[in-house]
Design an enzyme around this catalytic site. Structure first.
Site, PDB file in Angstrom:
ATOM      1  N   ASP A   9       0.972  -1.079   0.040  1.00 16.72           N
ATOM      2  CA  ASP A   9       0.026   0.143  -0.185  1.00 16.72           C
ATOM      3  C   ASP A   9       0.861   1.384  -0.126  1.00 16.72           C
ATOM      4  O   ASP A   9       0.977   2.045   0.970  1.00 16.72           O
ATOM      5  CB  ASP A   9      -0.803   0.083   1.215  1.00 16.72           C
ATOM      6  CG  ASP A   9      -1.985  -1.189   1.442  1.00 16.72           C
ATOM      7  OD1 ASP A   9      -2.212  -1.533   0.157  1.00 16.72           O
ATOM      8  OD2 ASP A   9      -2.102  -1.800   2.427  1.00 16.72           O
ATOM      9  N   LYS A  56     -11.719  -6.401  -2.413  1.00 13.88           N
ATOM     10  CA  LYS A  56     -12.907  -6.572  -1.595  1.00 13.88           C
ATOM     11  C   LYS A  56     -14.241  -6.212  -2.279  1.00 13.88           C
ATOM     12  O   LYS A  56     -14.992  -5.342  -2.143  1.00 13.88           O
ATOM     13  CB  LYS A  56     -12.832  -5.616  -0.551  1.00 13.88           C
ATOM     14  CG  LYS A  56     -11.624  -6.106   0.633  1.00 13.88           C
ATOM     15  CD  LYS A  56     -11.696  -5.392   1.846  1.00 13.88           C
ATOM     16  CE  LYS A  56     -10.614  -5.690   2.858  1.00 13.88           C
ATOM     17  NZ  LYS A  56      -9.295  -5.188   2.204  1.00 13.88           N
ATOM     18  N   ASP A  59     -20.142  -6.645  -5.023  1.00 17.13           N
ATOM     19  CA  ASP A  59     -21.295  -6.158  -5.902  1.00 17.13           C
ATOM     20  C   ASP A  59     -22.219  -7.137  -6.438  1.00 17.13           C
ATOM     21  O   ASP A  59     -21.874  -8.526  -6.047  1.00 17.13           O
ATOM     22  CB  ASP A  59     -20.723  -5.383  -6.971  1.00 17.13           C
ATOM     23  CG  ASP A  59     -21.458  -4.344  -7.384  1.00 17.13           C
ATOM     24  OD1 ASP A  59     -22.681  -4.249  -7.723  1.00 17.13           O
ATOM     25  OD2 ASP A  59     -20.872  -3.131  -7.781  1.00 17.13           O
ATOM     26  N   SER A 111     -10.115  -7.203  10.178  1.00 18.49           N
ATOM     27  CA  SER A 111      -9.152  -7.421  11.498  1.00 18.49           C
ATOM     28  C   SER A 111      -9.365  -6.120  12.030  1.00 18.49           C
ATOM     29  O   SER A 111      -8.795  -6.027  13.561  1.00 18.49           O
ATOM     30  CB  SER A 111      -7.750  -7.364  10.760  1.00 18.49           C
ATOM     31  OG  SER A 111      -7.498  -6.376  10.026  1.00 18.49           O
ATOM     32  N   GLN A 168      -1.288  -3.251  13.279  1.00 17.78           N
ATOM     33  CA  GLN A 168      -2.683  -3.322  13.718  1.00 17.78           C
ATOM     34  C   GLN A 168      -2.587  -4.201  15.139  1.00 17.78           C
ATOM     35  O   GLN A 168      -3.575  -4.524  15.798  1.00 17.78           O
ATOM     36  CB  GLN A 168      -3.775  -4.102  12.881  1.00 17.78           C
ATOM     37  CG  GLN A 168      -4.082  -3.350  11.541  1.00 17.78           C
ATOM     38  CD  GLN A 168      -4.996  -4.042  10.843  1.00 17.78           C
ATOM     39  OE1 GLN A 168      -6.148  -4.390  11.354  1.00 17.78           O
ATOM     40  NE2 GLN A 168      -4.781  -4.333   9.544  1.00 17.78           N
ATOM     41  N   ALA A 172       2.463 -12.441  13.924  1.00 22.49           N
ATOM     42  CA  ALA A 172       2.447 -13.205  12.757  1.00 22.49           C
ATOM     43  C   ALA A 172       2.596 -14.857  13.293  1.00 22.49           C
ATOM     44  O   ALA A 172       1.916 -15.568  12.946  1.00 22.49           O
ATOM     45  CB  ALA A 172       3.824 -13.202  12.105  1.00 22.49           C
TER      46      ALA A 172
HETATM   47  P1  XMP Z   1      -1.311  -3.325   7.514  1.00 19.60           P
HETATM   48  O1  XMP Z   1      -0.475  -4.212   7.925  1.00 19.60           O
HETATM   49  O2  XMP Z   1      -0.566  -2.169   6.932  1.00 19.60           O
HETATM   50  O3  XMP Z   1      -2.173  -3.906   6.200  1.00 19.60           O
HETATM   51  O4  XMP Z   1      -2.300  -2.907   8.746  1.00 19.60           O
HETATM   52  C1  XMP Z   1      -3.186  -3.052   5.605  1.00 19.60           C
HETATM   53  C2  XMP Z   1      -3.688  -3.919   4.358  1.00 19.60           C
HETATM   54  O5  XMP Z   1      -3.915  -5.194   4.818  1.00 19.60           O
HETATM   55  C3  XMP Z   1      -5.549  -4.959   4.334  1.00 19.60           C
HETATM   56  N1  XMP Z   1      -6.210  -5.762   5.312  1.00 19.60           N
HETATM   57  C4  XMP Z   1      -7.446  -6.443   5.098  1.00 19.60           C
HETATM   58  N2  XMP Z   1      -7.780  -6.994   4.319  1.00 19.60           N
HETATM   59  N3  XMP Z   1      -9.334  -8.097   5.524  1.00 19.60           N
HETATM   60  C5  XMP Z   1      -8.975  -8.236   4.342  1.00 19.60           C
HETATM   61  O6  XMP Z   1      -9.491  -8.510   3.268  1.00 19.60           O
HETATM   62  C6  XMP Z   1      -8.985  -7.621   6.683  1.00 19.60           C
HETATM   63  O7  XMP Z   1      -9.395  -7.918   7.727  1.00 19.60           O
HETATM   64  C7  XMP Z   1      -7.856  -6.702   6.261  1.00 19.60           C
HETATM   65  N4  XMP Z   1      -7.254  -5.994   7.499  1.00 19.60           N
HETATM   66  C8  XMP Z   1      -6.299  -5.447   6.668  1.00 19.60           C
HETATM   67  C9  XMP Z   1      -5.807  -3.587   4.126  1.00 19.60           C
HETATM   68  O8  XMP Z   1      -6.801  -3.565   3.139  1.00 19.60           O
HETATM   69  C10 XMP Z   1      -4.721  -2.979   3.513  1.00 19.60           C
HETATM   70  O9  XMP Z   1      -4.198  -3.269   2.311  1.00 19.60           O
END
Ligand code: XMP
Length: 211
Positions: A9, A56, A59, A111, A168, A172
């Site tokens: 990202d 994600k 639709d 998450s 978050q 791991a």
């Molecule tokens: P970090 O480690 O920077 O990661 O917090 C952020 C990336 O992970 C995705 N992300 C998720 N994707 N379900 C998902 O499908 C989740 O619960 C989730 N939590 C974080 C987030 O979109 C970003 O790309």
């Protein structure tokens, strides 16, 4: 084999990907990167490693499968779809993915804290739906590893990919021990020296590699 999926990202995604490719199972791309760089970034990353397109998708069936088609045509190996949209959309994307030998991961429970509000109470049903519709796997939270354990019992040998490690607060090693196949790590690796950071994360996962 690596059990790390790195969420790229960031705008210098390609530069980072080249540095850390040897240590990852796959790269995950999300809307901010693709909206800024275009779908061509998936193509460029797919020359380096597997790519999971985290759009994600949520639709109606014919639109969801068109979104997935764009991702697969650009070189993605997998797409992420929201499970809450129901069996028709999941089935439609799974059907489409077969034309590309692609994978489909269904989000069961985010998450983030908000994932507890509406998703957690139904995530076991969502996991059942992922199994029923032929998804390759599910997305389950590393921030609540007891949920990974519960969802693992439902999905059997489907893959579990687990975000929420590092920034978050999730760990791991705990997520993998709870039953995740792969952890997804973004900011903990991409902020600062990505190569140094990824080596540290791998050290935290030690004991699982080679098993
Ligand atoms: P970090 O480690 O920077 O990661 O917090 C952020 C990336 O992970 C995705 N992300 C998720 N994707 N379900 C998902 O499908 C989740 O619960 C989730 N939590 C974080 C987030 O979109 C970003 O790309």
């Amino acid at each position: 084999m690596s059990r790390l999926i790195v969420a790229l990202d960031c705008e210098n995604a390609l530069e980072i990907a080249k540095k850390i490719a040897d240590y990852v199972y796959a790269f995950k791309v999300n809307y901010p990167l693709v909206l800024k760089k275009g779908l061509s970034i998936i193509e460029e990353l797919s020359d380096i490693s597997k790519v999971i397109a985290d759009f994600k998708i949520a639709d109606v069936p014919h639109i969801s499968s068109q979104i997935a088609e764009c991702a697969f045509n650009a070189g993605a190996n997998a797409v992420i779809v929201h499970a809450f949209v129901g069996s028709d959309t999941l089935s439609s994307v799974v059907r489409l993915s077969k034309n590309y030998d692609g994978e489909v991961y269904a989000v069961c429970e985010l998450s983030s804290e908000g994932g507890k509000e509406f998703m957690m109470p139904i995530s076991e049903k969502l996991a059942e739906l992922a199994v029923k519709t032929g998804c390759s796997g599910i997305v389950a939270p590393a921030t609540r590893v007891e949920r990974i354990k519960t969802l693992r019992k439902i999905v059997g040998n489907l893959k579990i990919i687990s975000p929420g490690v590092g920034a978050q607060g999730g760990k791991a090693l705990e997520a993998l021990k709870a039953g995740a196949d792969y952890v997804i790590v973004g900011r903990r690796i991409i902020k600062g020296d990505a190569l140094k950071n990824i080596k540290e994360v791998i050290k935290e996962m030690e004991g699982l590699y080679g098993n």
